[in-house]
Motif scaffolding. Structure first.
Motif, PDB file in Angstrom:
ATOM      1  N   ILE A 195       0.831  -1.208   0.000  1.00 25.09           N
ATOM      2  CA  ILE A 195       0.000   0.000   0.000  1.00 25.09           C
ATOM      3  C   ILE A 195       0.868   1.261   0.000  1.00 25.09           C
ATOM      4  O   ILE A 195       0.538   2.257  -0.651  1.00 25.09           O
ATOM      5  N   ALA A 196       1.992   1.200   0.706  1.00 24.43           N
ATOM      6  CA  ALA A 196       2.886   2.350   0.818  1.00 24.43           C
ATOM      7  C   ALA A 196       3.407   2.757  -0.556  1.00 24.43           C
ATOM      8  O   ALA A 196       3.730   1.920  -1.386  1.00 24.43           O
ATOM      9  N   GLY A 197       3.461   4.059  -0.801  1.00 25.25           N
ATOM     10  CA  GLY A 197       4.091   4.556  -2.020  1.00 25.25           C
ATOM     11  C   GLY A 197       3.234   4.479  -3.265  1.00 25.25           C
ATOM     12  O   GLY A 197       3.174   5.431  -4.037  1.00 25.25           O
ATOM     13  N   ASP A 198       2.565   3.339  -3.490  1.00 30.26           N
ATOM     14  CA  ASP A 198       1.767   3.164  -4.704  1.00 30.26           C
ATOM     15  C   ASP A 198       0.291   3.489  -4.480  1.00 30.26           C
ATOM     16  O   ASP A 198      -0.389   3.951  -5.400  1.00 30.26           O
ATOM     17  N   HIS A 199      -0.213   3.231  -3.309  1.00 30.02           N
ATOM     18  CA  HIS A 199      -1.621   3.519  -2.992  1.00 30.02           C
ATOM     19  C   HIS A 199      -1.746   4.535  -1.857  1.00 30.02           C
ATOM     20  O   HIS A 199      -2.833   4.718  -1.307  1.00 30.02           O
ATOM     21  N   SER A 200      -0.676   5.183  -1.518  1.00 26.71           N
ATOM     22  CA  SER A 200      -0.677   6.248  -0.512  1.00 26.71           C
ATOM     23  C   SER A 200       0.587   7.065  -0.704  1.00 26.71           C
ATOM     24  O   SER A 200       1.552   6.591  -1.310  1.00 26.71           O
ATOM     25  N   CYS A 201       0.592   8.290  -0.170  1.00 25.30           N
ATOM     26  CA  CYS A 201       1.697   9.209  -0.433  1.00 25.30           C
ATOM     27  C   CYS A 201       2.568   9.496   0.776  1.00 25.30           C
ATOM     28  O   CYS A 201       3.635  10.089   0.639  1.00 25.30           O
ATOM     29  N   SER A 202       2.126   9.125   1.960  1.00 26.32           N
ATOM     30  CA  SER A 202       2.911   9.323   3.180  1.00 26.32           C
ATOM     31  C   SER A 202       2.449   8.294   4.197  1.00 26.32           C
ATOM     32  O   SER A 202       1.362   7.714   4.060  1.00 26.32           O
ATOM     33  N   PRO A 203       3.238   8.039   5.237  1.00 26.81           N
ATOM     34  CA  PRO A 203       2.788   7.118   6.274  1.00 26.81           C
ATOM     35  C   PRO A 203       1.460   7.539   6.909  1.00 26.81           C
ATOM     36  O   PRO A 203       0.614   6.690   7.195  1.00 26.81           O
ATOM     37  N   LEU A 204       1.271   8.844   7.103  1.00 27.85           N
ATOM     38  CA  LEU A 204       0.019   9.319   7.676  1.00 27.85           C
ATOM     39  C   LEU A 204      -1.135   9.041   6.722  1.00 27.85           C
ATOM     40  O   LEU A 204      -2.210   8.576   7.137  1.00 27.85           O
ATOM     41  N   GLU A 235      18.896  17.046  -2.645  1.00 30.50           N
ATOM     42  CA  GLU A 235      19.142  15.943  -3.575  1.00 30.50           C
ATOM     43  C   GLU A 235      17.796  15.434  -4.111  1.00 30.50           C
ATOM     44  O   GLU A 235      16.767  15.537  -3.434  1.00 30.50           O
ATOM     45  N   PRO A 236      17.768  14.876  -5.305  1.00 31.74           N
ATOM     46  CA  PRO A 236      16.497  14.343  -5.834  1.00 31.74           C
ATOM     47  C   PRO A 236      15.939  13.243  -4.933  1.00 31.74           C
ATOM     48  O   PRO A 236      16.698  12.476  -4.320  1.00 31.74           O
ATOM     49  N   MET A 237      14.624  13.175  -4.840  1.00 31.47           N
ATOM     50  CA  MET A 237      13.999  12.077  -4.115  1.00 31.47           C
ATOM     51  C   MET A 237      14.487  10.763  -4.706  1.00 31.47           C
ATOM     52  O   MET A 237      14.572  10.606  -5.918  1.00 31.47           O
ATOM     53  N   ASN A 275       5.496  13.744   2.025  1.00 31.83           N
ATOM     54  CA  ASN A 275       4.703  13.298   0.876  1.00 31.83           C
ATOM     55  C   ASN A 275       5.638  12.932  -0.279  1.00 31.83           C
ATOM     56  O   ASN A 275       6.286  13.797  -0.859  1.00 31.83           O
ATOM     57  N   VAL A 276       5.695  11.643  -0.600  1.00 30.49           N
ATOM     58  CA  VAL A 276       6.608  11.186  -1.659  1.00 30.49           C
ATOM     59  C   VAL A 276       6.023  11.390  -3.056  1.00 30.49           C
ATOM     60  O   VAL A 276       6.717  11.179  -4.045  1.00 30.49           O
ATOM     61  N   CYS A 277       4.757  11.769  -3.138  1.00 33.46           N
ATOM     62  CA  CYS A 277       4.132  11.988  -4.445  1.00 33.46           C
ATOM     63  C   CYS A 277       4.376  13.393  -4.978  1.00 33.46           C
ATOM     64  O   CYS A 277       4.378  13.597  -6.199  1.00 33.46           O
ATOM     65  N   THR A 278       4.554  14.338  -4.087  1.00 31.48           N
ATOM     66  CA  THR A 278       4.644  15.735  -4.522  1.00 31.48           C
ATOM     67  C   THR A 278       6.014  16.361  -4.296  1.00 31.48           C
ATOM     68  O   THR A 278       6.319  17.385  -4.895  1.00 31.48           O
ATOM     69  N   ASN A 279       6.829  15.773  -3.440  1.00 35.69           N
ATOM     70  CA  ASN A 279       8.161  16.323  -3.196  1.00 35.69           C
ATOM     71  C   ASN A 279       9.137  15.826  -4.254  1.00 35.69           C
ATOM     72  O   ASN A 279       9.227  14.615  -4.508  1.00 35.69           O
ATOM     73  N   PHE A 280       9.874  16.722  -4.842  1.00 33.33           N
ATOM     74  CA  PHE A 280      10.855  16.363  -5.850  1.00 33.33           C
ATOM     75  C   PHE A 280      12.253  16.229  -5.256  1.00 33.33           C
ATOM     76  O   PHE A 280      13.097  15.534  -5.806  1.00 33.33           O
ATOM     77  N   LEU A 281      12.481  16.922  -4.140  1.00 34.77           N
ATOM     78  CA  LEU A 281      13.804  16.953  -3.530  1.00 34.77           C
ATOM     79  C   LEU A 281      13.721  16.506  -2.076  1.00 34.77           C
ATOM     80  O   LEU A 281      12.689  16.660  -1.421  1.00 34.77           O
TER      81      LEU A 281
END
Length: 634
Positions: A87-96, A183-185, A328-334
Motif C-alpha cells: 500500500i505504501a508509495g503506490d496507494h498512498s503518499c505518506s505514512p500518515l 538531492e532528488p527524491m 509526501n513522496v508523491c509531490t516532493n521532488f527533492l
C-alpha cells in the motif's frame, strides 16, 4: 477558449509523458515483507507480535490478529503488516496518508483482493503475453478501486536508486548523497528518512512514560513509518531501479522496463553478486535476496522498541509526535531538510552508523550517472515523433453509387503518408495505447471487380465498366484516445481544465489505457497484439482532385458522369504481429480490419448531354489494411 484548449491538452500530455514507473508490483512487495518476518528468530517474532498487539488496539476489526496472515485468501477482510508495504508509495503518499487509508477507507480491502488475485494470475502465467494481460486487468481494477492510483505517480524518482557520481564511492558517501537536503527524491533516501522516523518513535516507545493510549498510537505510527521505509528498500532490489534513472522520461521508462524483464547483474555494497529481475518478473531467489535486508530493518525496529537498542531520538523533532510521518513522496521532488552532510559526518560514529549502513550494505550498488561507464540505456515509445506510413488496402464493396447497383465486388489500393504524432504507449501498463497522430498523404485505388451493370451493353469510349473505376485521393487520418465516446476529450478538456483539472487528468490517464469501459486495452498473445480500436481512429479520403468518370445505369439506359466523393473508414480491430524499437526509431506492421462508407458529391452528367443527373447513394464497404509504420522520436 482555443488557447485554453491547447493549454489543457498540453498539460495532459506532459503529465502522461512524465509518468515514471514504480518498482515491485503489490503482491511482490507483500511476499518480500512476509518472508522477511517469517525469517525472524522465534524471540524476535514474539517481540514483534507483542508490539503489533499494542498497535492494533482500537483497530482490531481492520488489522489482523497476527502481524502476518498466512491464510489470507482472495477476499481479505483484514489487513496484515506485510500488505502495508504494498500500500505504501503506490496507494498512498505518506505514512500518515497510508494509515488513514488502511484504517478508514472502504476501498483498500478491494485493492488487497485485487493484489491477491493478481498473485495467482502471475503464478499461473505460462508465457509473457499471459503475464502482460494479467497486469493489464489488475491495473484497470486498481484504477477503479483507487481513483488516485495513476495520479500518485508524479514526475519524481523516489522509487529509483540515485545514480552514483563516482566509481569509487563507498556506502557512507553514497548515503550522504541520498539524504542531503536538495538531492532528488530517491529510494534509499526515502527508506532512510522513514526508517529513522520509525526507529526514533520506537525508541520513544521504549523510553518514555506514556499512557496506554499514547503507547498504542506511538507504536502504530512507528509501524506505519517502517512499512513506508520497507517499500522503498524493496524497490532498491528491482533491476530496473538499480540501473539508474536520468535522461528523458521515455529513456527512464524504457531502461526500467528492459532491465526488469531481462535482468541485470548486480553487486551489493558488501560484495555479493546476483542476477536481479524486476517488477512483475520476480523469482523466488529475488524474494530471498531482498528479504534479508528487510529482515534486518525490522530487527532494528524491534530492538529499538524493546529497549535493546538505545537511540538519541530527542534531537529529531520530526519524531516527537505520536502520529505517522507526513513527508509526501508523491509531490516532493527533492529531499527536504532533516540532516545535512555535516551532521551526518558528525554522527558517523553514533547511532546512524549503527543501523542505516548495516542495512544499506546489503543493497545493490546503483549504476553510474550519465557518462563513462554508464549502463546501456533503452527508450520506450513516449514522446513526439514524425514518421512515414504506407499501406496495402483490400476491401469488399456492396454495390455502387447507382440506386440499382446491387452486386458486390472486391477493391484494392496503395497508400503513402507522412505522420506526426505523440507516443504514449504503456502509460499505466504495457497494454495501454495512448497513441495520438495526424497524417496526410496520397492513395491510389484500383477498379472494383464488380461491373456497373449486369448487362454491360455499349459503353462510351475510354470508360471502364467497373462499378467504381480506378481513382486517386488525398488521404488523411487522425488517431486519438477517448474516455467514453469518440472525441469526448476534445470537448471536455477545455471545460475541465477550468472546473476540475484533477478530473481531467484522471480521464486522460483512463483514455490512454483503454477508456472507461476498457475494451480497447491491448490483448497480448504469443503471436502478436490485438486491440479493438473502433472510435479511436478515422480515415478520410477525398476523391476528385482530377475529374473522375463513372457509369451509372438508369431505367432509360446508361449515364456517364463525373463525380467526387469522400470516403470515411473506421478501423475496428487492429493486429500487430511484430514491432521493433531502437533508441529513437521504431518500425512495425499492423493489420486493421475496417468498416467504411463512400459519400458521393459534386456530380454532373458528361454523356448524354443535357441528361438529368441521377441520384447517387453512399457505398458501404468492409476492408483490411496492411500498414507498414516507421517513426522517429525526437
Amino acid at each position: 477558449m482555443r488557447k485554453l484548449f491547447f493549454r489543457s491538452t498540453l498539460l495532459i500530455l506532459i503529465f502522461l509523458i512524465c509518468q515514471p514507473a514504480t518498482a515491485w508490483i503489490f503482491p511482490e512487495h507483500r511476499l518480500i515483507t512476509f518472508l522477511a518476518i517469517q525469517k525472524l528468530s522465534s524471540e524476535k517474532r514474539i517481540a514483534l507480535n507483542k508490539l503489533w498487539f499494542e498497535a492494533r488496539k482500537g483497530n482490531s476489526e481492520r488489522l489482523t490478529e497476527s502481524i502476518i496472515d498466512p491464510s489470507q485468501g482472495l477476499e481479505p477482510t483484514q489487513i496484515d503488516f506485510a500488505t502495508w508495504a504494498g500500500i505504501a508509495g503506490d496507494h498512498s503518499c505518506s505514512p500518515l496518508d497510508m494509515m488513514e487509508i488502511i484504517l478508514n477507507s472502504d476501498w483498500i480491502l478491494n485493492v488487497a483482493s485485487i493484489s491477491a488475485k493478481l498473485e495467482v494470475k502471475i503464478n499461473e502465467s505460462r508465457n509473457l503475453s499471459e503475464r502482460i494481460n494479467s497486469l493489464r486487468d489488475s491495473d484497470i481494477r486498481f484504477q477503479r478501486a483507487d481513483e488516485e492510483y495513476a495520479l500518485r505517480a508524479s514526475s519524481n524518482n523516489v522509487h529509483f536508486l540515485l545514480a552514483r557520481r563516482e566509481v569509487d564511492m563507498d556506502v557512507e558517501e553514497y548515503l550522504r548523497d541520498c539524504l542531503s537536503k536538495g538531492e532528488p527524491m530517491n529510494a534509499l533516501g526515502a527508506y532512510s528518512w522513514f526508517h529513522m522516523s520509525a526507529m526514533n518513535k520506537a525508541a520513544r516507545y521504549a523510553s518514555e512514560k506514556l499512557s496506554d493510549q499514547e503507547k498504542s498510537q506511538l507504536i502504530l505510527a512507528a509501524f506505519a513509518d517502517e512499512a513506508f521505509a520497507i517499500h522503498f528498500l524493496e524497490d532498491s532490489y528491482a533491476s530496473g531501479h538499480v540501473a539508474g534513472t536520468w535522461g528523458p522520461s521515455a529513456v527512464r521508462k524504457g531502461t526500467h522496463d528492459y532491465y526488469n524483464e531481462k535482468g541485470l547483474e548486480v553487486q551489493t555494497w558488501d560484495g555479493k553478486r546476483f542476477i536481479s529481475l524486476g517488477d512483475a518478473f520476480m523469482r523466488q531467489e529475488d524474494v530471498e535476496f531482498a528479504a534479508e535486508s528487510i529482515k534486518l530493518s525490522i530487527e532494528q525496529l524491534i530492538m529499538a522498541a524493546t529497549g535493546e537498542w538505545e537511540l538519541d531520538y530527542k534531537t529529531d523533532v520530526l519524531s516527537s509526535y505520536n502520529t505517522p510521518d507526513t513527508l509526501n513522496v508523491c509531490t516532493n521532488f527533492l529531499i527536504p531538510q532533516r540532516v545535512n552532510k555535516t551532521e551526518l559526518v558528525a554522527r558517523s560514529k553514533k547511532d546512524w552508523n549503527d543501523y542505516l549502513p548495516k542495512v544499506l550494505m546489503k543493497t545493490p550498488v546503483p549504476g553510474l550517472a550519465e557518462g563513462l561507464g554508464e549502463i546501456p540505456r533503452y527508450r520506450t515509445e513516449m514522446g513526439v515523433f514524425y514518421g512515414v506510413s504506407s499501406s496495402l488496402n483490400a476491401g469488399w464493396v456492396h454495390g455502387g453509387f447507382g440506386e440499382n447497383q446491387n452486386s458486390s465486388g472486391a477493391s484494392g489500393g496503395l497508400e503513402i503518408n507522412l505522420r506526426l504524432g505523440l507516443g504514449l504507449d504503456g502509460v499505466l501498463n504495457r497494454s495501454g495505447d495512448g497513441l495520438i497522430f495526424i497524417q496526410g498523404g496520397f492513395r491510389q485505388d484500383a477498379s472494383t471487380s464488380n461491373k456497373f451493370s449486369e448487362n454491360v451493353g455499349t459503353i462510351p469510349q475510354g470508360s471502364v465498366p467497373s462499378a467504381i473505376p480506378s481513382r486517386s485521393a488525398y488521404a488523411f487520418r487522425l488517431r486519438l484516445p477517448f474516455w467514453l465516446i469518440p472525441g469526448d476529450m476534445l470537448v471536455l478538456a477545455p471545460i475541465l481544465a477550468l472546473t476540475s483539472p484533477k478530473t481531467l487528468t484522471k480521464m486522460a490517464v483512463t483514455s490512454a489505457n483503454g477508456g472507461l469501459i476498457p475494451w480497447q486495452s491491448g490483448i497480448a498473445t504469443p503471436v502478436g497484439r490485438f486491440q479493438f480500436v473502433l472510435g479511436r481512429e478515422i480515415g478520410v479520403s477525398i476523391y476528385g482532385a482530377k475529374e473522375t468518370g463513372i457509369l451509372i445505369p438508369t431505367p432509360d439506359g446508361i449515364v456517364y458522369m463525373s463525380y467526387s466523393s469522400t470516403k470515411l473508414d473506421f478501423p475496428v480491430l487492429e493486429y500487430n504481429p511484430f514491432h521493433t524499437f531502437s533508441k529513437n526509431q521504431s518500425s512495425s506492421m499492423n493489420i486493421q480490419f475496417t468498416v467504411g462508407v463512400d459519400l458521393p458529391r459534386n456530380t454532373s452528367v458528361i454523356l448524354p448531354e443535357g441528361e438529368q443527373a441521377p441520384n447517387l447513394i453512399p457505398v458501404w464497404n468492409v476492408g483490411m489494411r496492411m500498414i507498414f509504420d516507421w517513426r522517429r522520436y525526437f
